[in-house]
Design an enzyme around this catalytic site. Structure first.
Site, mmCIF file in Angstrom:
data_model
loop_
_atom_site.group_PDB
_atom_site.id
_atom_site.type_symbol
_atom_site.label_atom_id
_atom_site.label_comp_id
_atom_site.label_asym_id
_atom_site.label_seq_id
_atom_site.Cartn_x
_atom_site.Cartn_y
_atom_site.Cartn_z
ATOM 1 C CG ASN A 41 11.036 -3.329 -10.904
ATOM 2 O OD1 ASN A 41 10.733 -3.814 -11.846
ATOM 3 N ND2 ASN A 41 11.039 -1.780 -10.841
ATOM 4 N NE ARG A 63 21.592 -8.604 -10.243
ATOM 5 C CZ ARG A 63 22.025 -9.691 -11.296
ATOM 6 N NH1 ARG A 63 21.932 -9.289 -12.592
ATOM 7 N NH2 ARG A 63 22.538 -10.776 -10.943
ATOM 8 C CG ASP A 66 2.227 -2.068 3.338
ATOM 9 O OD1 ASP A 66 2.429 -1.369 2.325
ATOM 10 O OD2 ASP A 66 3.045 -1.940 4.129
ATOM 11 N NE ARG A 96 20.933 -1.608 -6.936
ATOM 12 C CZ ARG A 96 21.245 -1.916 -7.977
ATOM 13 N NH1 ARG A 96 20.499 -2.579 -8.993
ATOM 14 N NH2 ARG A 96 22.509 -2.008 -8.269
ATOM 15 C CG HIS A 110 10.309 -3.113 -16.450
ATOM 16 N ND1 HIS A 110 9.625 -2.065 -17.301
ATOM 17 C CD2 HIS A 110 10.305 -2.717 -15.126
ATOM 18 C CE1 HIS A 110 9.359 -1.010 -16.610
ATOM 19 N NE2 HIS A 110 9.728 -1.347 -15.397
ATOM 20 C CB SER A 141 -0.945 -0.022 1.304
ATOM 21 O OG SER A 141 -1.786 -1.080 1.207
ATOM 22 C CG MET A 193 4.970 6.215 -3.316
ATOM 23 S SD MET A 193 4.035 7.284 -2.201
ATOM 24 C CE MET A 193 3.739 8.628 -3.353
ATOM 25 C CB ILE A 194 2.452 1.516 -7.030
ATOM 26 C CG1 ILE A 194 3.629 2.133 -7.965
ATOM 27 C CG2 ILE A 194 1.498 0.947 -8.138
ATOM 28 C CD1 ILE A 194 4.374 0.971 -8.583
ATOM 29 N N GLY A 195 0.413 1.407 -4.641
ATOM 30 C CA GLY A 195 -0.652 0.657 -4.034
ATOM 31 C C GLY A 195 -1.759 1.773 -3.777
HETATM 32 O O1 TXD Z 1 6.907 -1.364 -14.244
HETATM 33 C C1 TXD Z 1 6.932 -2.050 -13.110
HETATM 34 N N1 TXD Z 1 6.717 -3.085 -12.956
HETATM 35 C C2 TXD Z 1 7.198 -0.847 -12.085
HETATM 36 C C3 TXD Z 1 7.765 -1.514 -10.938
HETATM 37 C C4 TXD Z 1 7.277 0.529 -12.338
HETATM 38 C C5 TXD Z 1 7.411 1.256 -11.228
HETATM 39 C C6 TXD Z 1 7.805 0.633 -9.744
HETATM 40 N N2 TXD Z 1 7.973 -0.692 -9.874
HETATM 41 C C7 TXD Z 1 8.193 -1.318 -8.496
HETATM 42 O O2 TXD Z 1 7.093 -1.519 -8.065
HETATM 43 C C8 TXD Z 1 8.969 -0.712 -7.656
HETATM 44 O O3 TXD Z 1 10.625 -1.074 -7.951
HETATM 45 C C9 TXD Z 1 8.530 -1.451 -6.361
HETATM 46 O O4 TXD Z 1 9.284 -2.965 -6.111
HETATM 47 C C10 TXD Z 1 7.177 -1.698 -6.650
HETATM 48 C C11 TXD Z 1 6.448 -0.700 -5.731
HETATM 49 O O5 TXD Z 1 6.672 0.432 -5.705
HETATM 50 P P1 TXD Z 1 5.908 1.647 -4.823
HETATM 51 O O6 TXD Z 1 6.533 3.003 -5.392
HETATM 52 O O7 TXD Z 1 4.730 1.561 -4.925
HETATM 53 O O8 TXD Z 1 6.987 1.301 -3.505
HETATM 54 P P2 TXD Z 1 6.641 1.944 -2.153
HETATM 55 O O9 TXD Z 1 6.115 2.991 -1.913
HETATM 56 O O10 TXD Z 1 7.861 1.576 -1.320
HETATM 57 O O11 TXD Z 1 5.603 0.615 -1.617
HETATM 58 C C12 TXD Z 1 5.780 -0.492 -1.472
HETATM 59 C C13 TXD Z 1 5.122 -1.174 -0.179
HETATM 60 C C14 TXD Z 1 5.494 -0.533 1.119
HETATM 61 O O12 TXD Z 1 4.315 0.241 1.549
HETATM 62 C C15 TXD Z 1 5.921 -1.352 2.075
HETATM 63 O O13 TXD Z 1 5.606 -1.207 3.696
HETATM 64 C C16 TXD Z 1 5.546 -2.721 1.625
HETATM 65 O O14 TXD Z 1 5.558 -2.624 0.304
HETATM 66 N N3 TXD Z 1 5.841 -3.882 1.861
HETATM 67 C C17 TXD Z 1 5.303 -5.150 2.117
HETATM 68 N N4 TXD Z 1 4.037 -5.329 2.134
HETATM 69 C C18 TXD Z 1 3.595 -6.553 2.479
HETATM 70 N N5 TXD Z 1 4.476 -7.694 2.784
HETATM 71 C C19 TXD Z 1 5.809 -7.390 2.924
HETATM 72 N N6 TXD Z 1 6.603 -8.343 3.232
HETATM 73 C C20 TXD Z 1 6.193 -6.082 2.419
HETATM 74 N N7 TXD Z 1 7.520 -5.472 2.535
HETATM 75 C C21 TXD Z 1 7.376 -4.060 2.339
#
Ligand code: TXD
Length: 319
Positions: A121, A89, A34, A83, A176, A11, A13-15
């Protein structure tokens, strides 16, 4: 007919943007999940309170327990960590693999009939791992990247040609990011291939190559501008397009990271290919003939995805 249930696993930024878009489009009731306590609950409440203003009816809730996603029709996975400076990586792979293992177990237990869209990612490797960890059928687990990459390509082309984005189509293959393979002969303005538009003098070959490169680097360009995070509006819109095609059985033809079973000479892997998305999930993978250097570019992309898969398998031998 009861409303569909959409579970958003992650949940951030994308969520949050996914929840907002799914609400505005009335795709169903939404559960935000989350591990961060309060975040999914707070975002769900905030978006719910925009309902009376926007005029949508959707129940939104937040959860820190996988029981909350029970019976979901669609799960969209963004859980993970980005990252950070100093992180290799493999460090990132190790962390996000663990996350996929937890998410896979949660989905297997509570939403085994869902259509699962992975966004986390490194995308092509994470969706492959998520399918294995969840044990869900391969046609029900896909990765989102191609819709975003082609959206970026279409945006740049429409700006260059000064035409509506609606009339620009793009065809992308492969993993990607850096190794994405845009097929210019299948990308069009109102059906006119880009290769013809070069002949017609609309764009030079060099300018087209520049746009292709900008598309490949599209994610990094946004990270460079935002500094503290990556893109989220367009990634969320792209995943919603895929979810909508499944929920409404629209059978859209969309580029997705899909499990290959021999198509394009590959199997046991996920990589971006054009797919028909309908009520059965990935109903068809469209296999076109690659010509010229397209084949070599695609193979390079496949090799880079396989490199990530090998790195995952070295970290998690149970894969
Ligand atoms: O084209 C594509 N596929 C992409 C991918 C384009 C843009 C971004 N892309 C990837 O999406 C980015 O590299 C990230 O791996 C994801 C999610 O991006 P977002 O910007 O939404 O990341 P956030 O804001 O860090 O949100 C990740 C959430 C955060 O609230 C954490 O608390 C939660 O993930 N989180 C978890 N939730 C559940 N269970 C576990 N274990 C967990 N760990 C972290």
């Amino acid at each position: 007919m009861a409303r569909k249930k959409i579970a958003l696993i992650g949940s951030g930024m994308i969520g949050g943007t996914l929840a907002h878009l799914a609400s505005l489009k009335e795709l169903g009731d939404i559960v935000m999940f989350d591990i961060a306590e309060g975040t999914p609950q707070g975002k769900a409440l905030d978006i719910a309170q925009s309902g009376p203003v926007e005029g949508f009816d959707a129940k939104l809730s937040g959860a820190n327990d996988y029981a909350g996603i029970e019976g979901a029709d669609v799960c969209i996975v963004t859980a993970g960590v980005p990252r950070k400076p100093g992180m290799s990586r493999d460090d990132l792979l190790g962390i996000n693999l663990k996350v996929m293992e937890q998410v896979g177990a949660g989905i297997a237990k509570y939403a085994p009939d869902a259509f699962v869209i992975c966004i986390t990612n490194p995308l092509d490797a994470m969706v492959w791992a998520l399918q294995k960890f969840s044990g869900l059928p391969k046609n029900k687990v896909v990765g989102m990247a191609g819709v975003l990459d082609s959206g970026r390509f279409r945006t740049f082309l429409a700006t260059e040609f000064n035409v509506s984005v609606q009339d620009v189509t793009a065809f992308v293959l492969g993993g990607h990011g850096d190794t994405m393979v845009p097929l210019t002969r299948y990308s069009t303005v109102a059906g006119i291939p880009l290769t013809d538009l070069v002949k017609m003098g609309w764009i030079s070959k060099e300018k087209l190559e520049e746009i292709v490169q900008r598309t490949r680097d599209g994610g990094a360009e946004i990270v460079g501008l935002l500094k503290t995070g990556s893109a989220y509006y367009a990634p969320a819109a792209s995943a919603i397009e895929m979810a909508e095609s499944y929920l409404k059985d629209k059978k859209r033809v969309l580029p997705c990271a899909a499990a290959l079973k021999g198509e394009y000479g590959q199997k046991d892997m996920y990589v971006g290919v054009p797919c028909v998305i309908g009520a059965e999930g990935v109903e068809r993978v469209i296999e076109i003939e690659l010509i010229g250097d397209e084949q070599a570019q695609f193979e390079k992309s496949v090799a880079s995805v396989r490199g990530l898969m090998d790195a995952c398998a070295a970290i998690a031998p149970n894969l």
